[in-house]
Design a protein around this motif. Sequence first.
Motif, short mmCIF file in Angstrom:
data_model
loop_
_atom_site.label_atom_id
_atom_site.label_comp_id
_atom_site.label_asym_id
_atom_site.label_seq_id
_atom_site.Cartn_x
_atom_site.Cartn_y
_atom_site.Cartn_z
N LEU A 63 0.84 -1.21 0.00
CA LEU A 63 0.00 0.00 0.00
C LEU A 63 0.87 1.26 0.00
N ALA A 64 1.97 1.20 0.77
CA ALA A 64 2.86 2.36 0.85
C ALA A 64 3.48 2.65 -0.53
N ARG A 65 3.88 1.59 -1.21
CA ARG A 65 4.50 1.77 -2.53
C ARG A 65 3.45 2.24 -3.55
N ALA A 66 2.24 1.65 -3.45
CA ALA A 66 1.17 2.06 -4.38
C ALA A 66 0.83 3.53 -4.18
N ASN A 126 3.94 7.09 2.42
CA ASN A 126 4.83 5.99 2.02
C ASN A 126 5.89 5.74 3.08
N HIS A 127 6.53 6.80 3.54
CA HIS A 127 7.61 6.64 4.52
C HIS A 127 7.07 6.13 5.86
N ALA A 128 5.91 6.67 6.28
CA ALA A 128 5.32 6.22 7.55
C ALA A 128 4.94 4.75 7.44
N GLY A 129 4.35 4.38 6.32
CA GLY A 129 3.93 2.98 6.10
C GLY A 129 5.12 2.04 6.09
N GLU A 130 6.15 2.44 5.38
CA GLU A 130 7.34 1.57 5.31
C GLU A 130 7.99 1.42 6.69
N LEU A 131 7.94 2.50 7.48
CA LEU A 131 8.52 2.41 8.84
C LEU A 131 7.76 1.36 9.65
N VAL A 132 6.43 1.43 9.61
CA VAL A 132 5.60 0.45 10.35
C VAL A 132 5.91 -0.96 9.85
N ALA A 133 6.00 -1.13 8.53
CA ALA A 133 6.22 -2.45 7.94
C ALA A 133 7.57 -3.04 8.38
N TYR A 134 8.61 -2.24 8.29
CA TYR A 134 9.94 -2.75 8.66
C TYR A 134 10.05 -3.03 10.15
N VAL A 135 9.36 -2.23 10.95
CA VAL A 135 9.35 -2.51 12.40
C VAL A 135 8.64 -3.85 12.65
N LEU A 136 7.53 -4.09 11.95
CA LEU A 136 6.80 -5.36 12.12
C LEU A 136 7.69 -6.55 11.72
N ILE A 137 8.43 -6.40 10.61
CA ILE A 137 9.31 -7.49 10.18
C ILE A 137 10.39 -7.74 11.24
N MET A 138 10.93 -6.65 11.78
CA MET A 138 11.96 -6.79 12.82
C MET A 138 11.39 -7.47 14.07
N VAL A 139 10.17 -7.07 14.46
CA VAL A 139 9.54 -7.67 15.64
C VAL A 139 9.37 -9.17 15.42
N SER A 140 8.89 -9.54 14.23
CA SER A 140 8.69 -10.96 13.92
C SER A 140 10.01 -11.71 13.97
N LEU A 141 11.05 -11.10 13.40
CA LEU A 141 12.37 -11.73 13.37
C LEU A 141 12.93 -11.90 14.79
N ILE A 142 12.84 -10.86 15.58
CA ILE A 142 13.39 -10.91 16.95
C ILE A 142 12.61 -11.93 17.79
#
Lengths: 218, 93
Positions: free
Chosen positions: A179-182, A197-213
């Motif tokens: 959605l952020a890219r679109a 876009n930047h706010a969305g990508e921040l949320v997305a990357y934080v979620l990926i990091m949380v899942s990874l950790i």
Amino acid sequence: MAFFYLTPDWFFGFDIFLELIFGIIAAFIAYYSFKVYKLCDQKECWLLGLAFSAISLSYFIWPLLNLFSIAGIASRGPLDLAKLPFFVVLSLYAHILFFILGLVTLVYVTFNVKNQRVYTLLASLSVIVVIFSSQPALAFNFVSALLLFYIAIFYGRRFFKNRNERHFLIFFAFVILFLARASLAFSLAHQFPYVINHAGELVAYVLIMVSLIKGLKK
Amino acid sequence: MSKKRNRLEIIHDILKVIRERNGKIKPTHILYKSNLSHSMMEEYLGELIKKGFVVELQEKSGKTYEITGKGNNYLDKYGMIREFTESFGLGGD
């Protein structure tokens, strides 16, 4: 030929900071992918590492472009690529190339087809469409969003098949990235999509990091 | 009904069986303990040798397989490998 995003003046500086954060998170995922690859020797892990390395490089080039005022000048009008210094144009194409190749590699991993011809076809089609478009920014965002859509579908199917919190986090992160890219497609006419876009990508990357950790803590 | 094992889990199970037998095992024992068909076991053992997780030894009593340092490392870090690959859907089915 023009390439630009409309950005609000107050956001200049924040965007550079956020792009660096995205680059660091993508580099962290790439590092872990290579680490796991070294342990298990699974080609998919190596490809994932390659994908996130390319995405990370792309994010690190983006702030460089902003520093060279691509976004800044663009807020005052479209930027003619023919009038830019050669190294800036080169950086712009490097940013596009790394991001698209990163996403194509991710899509290829999720397809699980193990056929290099499929990969080269996907990669060359995606890159050619953007490079030879009369509107490269629009084509770049459209192709990136499409690739992210397919990745989101893959993680969505995984989540609905095997519901757990970490699968949901990754799925949701890629939906937000899509959605952020679109939304960037509208940044040619409005200023806010760039911020969204930047706010969305921040949320997305934080979620990926949380899942990874969460996974690595287990 | 038990869940179908993915490649990483099968590799883990084979290496675990070898380690439990003091790091050295005959193929018949692997076949018995790993719950695989003969052809599948051969395929996996080939992959494990190629990856450097086990070595094939020719002894008087016949062929045996020995786990290597890399194989032991895989077993020790399997939790991390599984969690990471699970997160990103890299099960290696």
